[in-house]
Enzyme design. Structure first.
Site, short mmCIF file in Angstrom:
data_model
loop_
_atom_site.label_atom_id
_atom_site.label_comp_id
_atom_site.label_asym_id
_atom_site.label_seq_id
_atom_site.Cartn_x
_atom_site.Cartn_y
_atom_site.Cartn_z
N ASP A 1 43.31 24.16 39.46
CA ASP A 1 43.71 24.56 40.99
C ASP A 1 42.67 23.84 41.93
O ASP A 1 41.88 22.90 41.29
CB ASP A 1 43.23 25.84 40.40
CG ASP A 1 42.07 25.55 39.69
OD1 ASP A 1 41.46 25.32 39.32
OD2 ASP A 1 41.54 27.41 39.03
N ASN B 1 37.03 37.09 33.19
CA ASN B 1 38.46 38.18 32.78
C ASN B 1 39.78 37.79 32.36
O ASN B 1 40.78 37.98 32.48
CB ASN B 1 39.31 38.98 34.73
CG ASN B 1 39.23 37.69 35.19
OD1 ASN B 1 38.91 36.58 34.75
ND2 ASN B 1 39.28 37.72 36.29
N HIS C 1 41.28 34.90 32.57
CA HIS C 1 41.77 34.15 33.72
C HIS C 1 41.95 32.84 33.35
O HIS C 1 41.46 32.00 33.29
CB HIS C 1 41.54 33.78 35.03
CG HIS C 1 40.06 33.28 35.95
ND1 HIS C 1 39.60 33.93 36.54
CD2 HIS C 1 39.73 32.16 35.44
CE1 HIS C 1 38.58 33.18 36.42
NE2 HIS C 1 38.60 32.04 35.86
N GLU D 1 44.56 35.47 37.91
CA GLU D 1 44.29 36.55 37.57
C GLU D 1 44.55 37.04 36.79
O GLU D 1 45.71 37.42 36.70
CB GLU D 1 43.49 36.92 38.70
CG GLU D 1 42.88 35.63 39.22
CD GLU D 1 40.79 35.49 39.13
OE1 GLU D 1 40.93 36.06 38.32
OE2 GLU D 1 39.66 35.37 39.93
C1 GLP Z 1 36.50 28.79 37.51
C2 GLP Z 1 38.02 27.74 37.52
C3 GLP Z 1 38.85 28.27 35.72
C4 GLP Z 1 37.70 27.88 35.17
C5 GLP Z 1 36.19 29.34 35.22
C6 GLP Z 1 35.64 28.81 34.10
O1 GLP Z 1 37.42 29.87 37.84
N1 GLP Z 1 38.93 28.00 38.26
O2 GLP Z 1 40.00 26.79 35.99
O3 GLP Z 1 38.41 27.35 33.16
O4 GLP Z 1 36.41 29.25 36.40
O5 GLP Z 1 34.74 28.89 34.69
P1 GLP Z 1 33.36 28.24 33.14
O6 GLP Z 1 33.79 27.36 32.72
O7 GLP Z 1 32.68 27.84 34.87
O8 GLP Z 1 32.63 29.32 32.94
#
Ligand code: GLP
Length: 243
Positions: free
Chosen positions: A67, A136, A138, A143
């Site tokens: 992404d 959440n 995702h 989402e």
């Molecule tokens: C972001 C990314 C995801 C990631 C998620 C969790 O929004 N788009 O790919 O897995 O957050 O992030 P973190 O690893 O900082 O908890």
């Protein structure tokens, strides 16, 4: 589904890097699906160290990131382009032309999403997709929703995601409101999936994802339907899942 229990974040990072290293050793020209966020930073550090030690060669590896924020140029230090270069690409012998990230600066969402799906198809699909887990549920930027998105698409980020990501920006208003992300269908086509999770704050959502109902309200729950998922999580994240 295989679940590897790691002691802590460092151990999780080492074990995840073991899985990715094994993939590269078994198939030097593999296609890696890559993720951003705080969770994979340690994994990328491990991969860099293995490259520096002469144990890994990225010269034939190809990558496709999950992404990218819409509207952020690659020069912005919060763009996922910048993140990938800073954490991995600039430190290993991967060829820049072998790396792929959705282009956040393409304003035409339909055009960019179609282009990115075609890029993944041209690569022959993803061999190993690395995933982090949002609070959440995702994955990528898919989402919670009423349905699973099939293809790369443009999403409106939820307030909880904007809230979670604002720590990286000077002000909450600076967090982009939209992003391009591989769809759930795109992710599910990967031949193998590696989900990495760390921290007690992810314990409930990890349990819901792995053992709750499969529902687009918890996007990661769809992974229960994939035939080859490896989960590497630390004890804090696994605290609600009995051994
Ligand atoms: C972001 C990314 C995801 C990631 C998620 C969790 O929004 N788009 O790919 O897995 O957050 O992030 P973190 O690893 O900082 O908890």
């Amino acid at each position: 589904m295989k679940i590897y229990r790691a002691k802590d974040y460092e151990d999780m990072s080492r074990k995840a890097a073991n899985v990715i290293s094994a993939q590269i050793l078994m198939k030097p020209d593999c296609v890696l699906g890559l993720a951003t966020g705080s969770t994979p930073i340690g994994t990328y550090r491990q991969l860099r160290q293995r490259y520096e030690a002469g144990d890994l060669d990225f010269s034939s590896v190809k990558t496709a990131n999950l992404d990218e924020y819409k509207g952020l140029p690659g020069t912005n230090d919060q763009s996922y382009f910048y993140f990938m270069h800073h954490n991995l690409f600039d430190h290993v012998n991967i060829r820049p032309e072998h790396t792929n990230i959705p282009n956040g600066m393409e304003p035409d969402a339909e055009k960019e999403c179609a282009r990115y799906e075609a890029v993944i198809a041209d690569l022959g699909g993803v061999d190993l997709q690395l995933l982090g887990l949002g609070h959440n549920g995702h994955i990528g930027f898919n989402e919670p929703d009423a349905a699973f998105a099939r293809y790369t698409h443009c999403v409106d980020l939820t307030e909880s995601t904007i809230e979670a990501n604002k720590r990286f920006f000077a002000k909450a208003e600076d967090v982009p409101r939209q992003a391009y992300t591989m769809g759930i269908g795109t992710i599910m086509k990967a031949r193998k999936i590696l989900l990495i999770v760390s921290g007690a704050d992810k314990a409930q959502i990890l349990r819901d994802s792995l053992y709750g109902p499969v529902t687009p309200a918890v996007p990661a729950s769809v992974l229960q339907l994939h035939g080859d998922v490896t989960v590497v999580a630390d004890e804090a994240a696994l605290s609600l899942i009995p051994e």
